[in-house]
Design a protein around this motif. Structure first.
Motif, mmCIF file in Angstrom:
data_model
loop_
_atom_site.group_PDB
_atom_site.id
_atom_site.type_symbol
_atom_site.label_atom_id
_atom_site.label_comp_id
_atom_site.label_asym_id
_atom_site.label_seq_id
_atom_site.Cartn_x
_atom_site.Cartn_y
_atom_site.Cartn_z
ATOM 1 N N PRO A 6 -34.629 -2.462 -5.592
ATOM 2 C CA PRO A 6 -35.732 -3.133 -6.701
ATOM 3 C C PRO A 6 -37.166 -4.069 -6.275
ATOM 4 O O PRO A 6 -36.929 -5.050 -5.553
ATOM 5 N N GLU A 12 -44.516 -5.433 -3.049
ATOM 6 C CA GLU A 12 -44.120 -2.914 -2.933
ATOM 7 C C GLU A 12 -44.437 -3.029 -1.341
ATOM 8 O O GLU A 12 -43.434 -2.729 -0.883
ATOM 9 N N ILE A 27 -37.929 0.532 -4.875
ATOM 10 C CA ILE A 27 -38.382 1.541 -6.016
ATOM 11 C C ILE A 27 -38.778 -0.305 -7.115
ATOM 12 O O ILE A 27 -38.777 -1.260 -6.909
ATOM 13 N N THR A 29 -40.208 -1.929 -10.434
ATOM 14 C CA THR A 29 -39.814 -2.004 -11.946
ATOM 15 C C THR A 29 -40.553 -2.650 -12.588
ATOM 16 O O THR A 29 -40.028 -3.396 -13.719
ATOM 17 N N GLY A 30 -42.057 -3.714 -11.964
ATOM 18 C CA GLY A 30 -42.648 -4.170 -12.730
ATOM 19 C C GLY A 30 -43.639 -4.675 -12.073
ATOM 20 O O GLY A 30 -43.513 -4.535 -10.301
ATOM 21 N N LEU A 36 -36.433 -8.021 -13.219
ATOM 22 C CA LEU A 36 -35.384 -7.061 -13.688
ATOM 23 C C LEU A 36 -34.760 -6.997 -14.466
ATOM 24 O O LEU A 36 -34.479 -8.771 -13.964
ATOM 25 N N GLN A 40 -32.451 -2.193 -16.766
ATOM 26 C CA GLN A 40 -33.813 -1.462 -15.630
ATOM 27 C C GLN A 40 -32.714 -0.926 -14.758
ATOM 28 O O GLN A 40 -32.742 0.383 -14.321
ATOM 29 N N LEU A 41 -32.119 -1.737 -14.207
ATOM 30 C CA LEU A 41 -31.488 -1.611 -13.078
ATOM 31 C C LEU A 41 -30.476 -0.154 -12.873
ATOM 32 O O LEU A 41 -29.789 0.362 -12.711
ATOM 33 N N ARG A 43 -30.605 2.015 -15.850
ATOM 34 C CA ARG A 43 -30.617 3.236 -15.664
ATOM 35 C C ARG A 43 -31.568 4.226 -13.792
ATOM 36 O O ARG A 43 -31.246 4.758 -14.031
ATOM 37 N N ILE A 44 -31.680 3.234 -14.184
ATOM 38 C CA ILE A 44 -31.992 3.182 -12.062
ATOM 39 C C ILE A 44 -31.246 3.686 -11.102
ATOM 40 O O ILE A 44 -30.788 4.985 -10.567
ATOM 41 N N VAL A 55 -31.035 -7.412 -5.376
ATOM 42 C CA VAL A 55 -32.044 -7.891 -5.936
ATOM 43 C C VAL A 55 -32.449 -8.822 -5.427
ATOM 44 O O VAL A 55 -32.389 -9.345 -4.494
ATOM 45 N N SER A 59 -34.632 -14.234 -8.787
ATOM 46 C CA SER A 59 -34.139 -13.195 -10.260
ATOM 47 C C SER A 59 -33.339 -14.554 -10.685
ATOM 48 O O SER A 59 -31.790 -14.541 -10.082
#
Length: 470
Positions: A6, A12, A27, A29-30, A36, A40-41, A43-44, A55, A59
């Motif tokens: 993520p 990206e 992916i 995520t924002g 993150l 959210q994680l 759901r992925i 990650v 974070s």
């Protein structure tokens, strides 16, 4: 092994380039990867099966809940996306951390492995002789001898000696000047009773040498004038001796010490400072049957340059010269920390013996420089406003003004007779803000700047001046 990466839209492209060739899904995520959330994680991870998640190391969220609900391990990646290309090839071969960023974790692991190699080599090394369990010469690591000048004048001599040993000194050398008496020498050594590490006495006065022999493990220094007077006493005491040239050559003085029965000999050809014959004095450091003494401290003290680089280079020169003992000191403010620096430098040289260069060893002496610049993604914006100069008139905070300073390794902020102490600038700032001692935004910004300067001063061993330049 399928990996989930993520990331944020800002990084990206960099993450996709690093992930090319790996079984990894990138992916977004924002905008920012470190924002993150565990929700959210989860759901992925419900949409596809993964073996692990990496990650952002920046974070601050806890992903324990994610692991409990999905069974997928979540590890910290590097702090900076630019470092991901260094981490991905290692997956499967190294263990990552769930709490520590991968770059920090792997750097720490490499350092631990490097130090384990240093310790193993030292345990296996043969030597010329041993002083209080410290190997001298042979294939052992160069030993750091740290000098305390005019030891008889110091009121806190025991504390200073213990500090040097804690900083990495293998031997502490106690210097006694021309005004010292045998009683001074006896008093200093009595104050060090119970310290079971090698101690040296630095004097050429026969009377002071005699007084030191009740405890000194090494005498600095013997030459043609004092060897006939105290050589046999040094030999009888079983002390080692550093032999120097004088009116007679080094070889002649070594032979004289041998005749007096001195068996543990360290040869000092006398290294000269830069500008006073450094290169020519190096010619005297020829490999011989006795361990060599390399007087790096005088070179470091007599050059106005940052000591970490100077000490690293001198340790490298000493290694090539085959030195067994390297001398350092912290006489001046600019050489503060030299004992710790020289210890690290000798460990680096121990690791570099089977390499062409002392680099990529797992340990280093970087203080301010960085080995590799990070390539951060460019900032994105639509408009630019040029910063305006601050007004000359200062609006003082009606809550009062702070006096900021440092005490040892603590930041101190004082207002109205009360002090807030802490080791991190943000903790001190948070505390004084929460106590209601600040009412203006620009005052809070000012305090953040000054408190961070104070933390940097502690970190780098510098003095601190409020409102002054760092």
């Amino acid at each position: 092994m399928r990996i989930l990466l993520p990331t944020g839209s800002a990084t990206e492209e960099m993450v996709r380039q690093a992930a090319a060739g790996y079984d990894a899904d990138v992916i977004v995520t924002g905008e920012i990867a470190s924002f993150l959330t565990p929700h959210q994680l989860i759901r992925i991870l419900q949409k596809k099966n993964y073996h692990m998640v990496l990650v952002s190391g920046m974070s601050t969220a806890s992903f324990e809940q994610v692991e409990r609900e999905t069974g997928v391990p979540v590890y910290r990646g590097p702090r900076h996306a630019a470092d991901l290309s260094l981490i991905l090839p290692l997956i499967g071969n190294v263990s990552l951390s769930r709490t520590v960023p991968a770059d920090d974790f792997l750097a720490s692991k490499r350092a631990q492995e490097a130090m384990a190699r240093v310790d193993t080599r030292e345990q296996e090394a043969e030597c010329d002789f041993i002083i209080r369990d410290v190997k001298i010469g042979g294939g052992s690591r160069m030993k750091v001898l740290a000098e305390i000048m005019d030891a008889h004048r110091r009121g806190n001599i025991r504390e200073r000696v213990e500090q040097f040993f804690e900083s990495g000194a293998d031997i502490v050398d106690l210097g006694f000047g021309f005004d010292a008496t045998p009683e001074d020498v006896a008093r200093v050594f009595s104050e060090l009773d119970g310290i079971d590490h090698p101690l040296a006495a630095d004097t050429q006065d026969p009377a002071l040498i005699r007084a030191a022999l009740v405890r000194a493990d090494i005498i600095l220094s013997l030459q043609e004038e004092n060897i006939p007077k105290v050589g046999r006493e040094v030999a009888k005491a079983g002390a080692a001796a550093v032999i120097v040239p004088g009116a007679s050559t080094l070889q002649k003085n070594i032979a004289l010490a041998n005749r007096e029965g001195v068996r543990c000999i360290i040869a000092d050809p006398l290294l000269q400072p830069v500008g006073s014959g450094l290169i020519s004095s190096l010619k005297q450091f020829r490999k011989q049957k006795y361990p060599l003494f390399f007087g790096a401290g005088n070179v470091t003290e007599l050059i106005d340059a940052d000591s970490p680089g100077v000490n690293a280079l001198l340790a490298g020169m000493a290694m090539e010269a085959g030195a067994a003992v390297i001398f350092t000191s912290e006489h001046s403010d600019k050489t503060k920390g030299s004992v710790r620096e020289m210890r690290r430098a000798t460990e680096m040289m121990a690791l570099a013996r089977d390499r062409p260069y002392p680099k990529d060893l797992g340990i280093d002496l970087f203080i301010l420089k960085e080995k590799r610049r990070r390539r951060e993604p460019p900032l994105e914006y639509e408009t630019v406003t040029s910063a305006r100069s601050m007004p000359a008139e200062i609006e003082y905070d009606p809550k009062g003004n702070f006096r900021i300073g440092i005490e040892g390794d603590r930041i101190v902020a004082v207002i109205h007779g009360k002090a807030i102490q802490g080791s991190r600038w943000q903790d001190v700032l948070h505390t004084l803000l929460s106590q209601g001692d600040v009412s203006l935004l620009d005052h809070a910004a000012y305090l953040g700047r000054e408190l961070y300067k104070a933390e940097l001063a502690i970190r780098y061993g510098r003095s601190f001046e409020q409102d002054g330049e760092f």
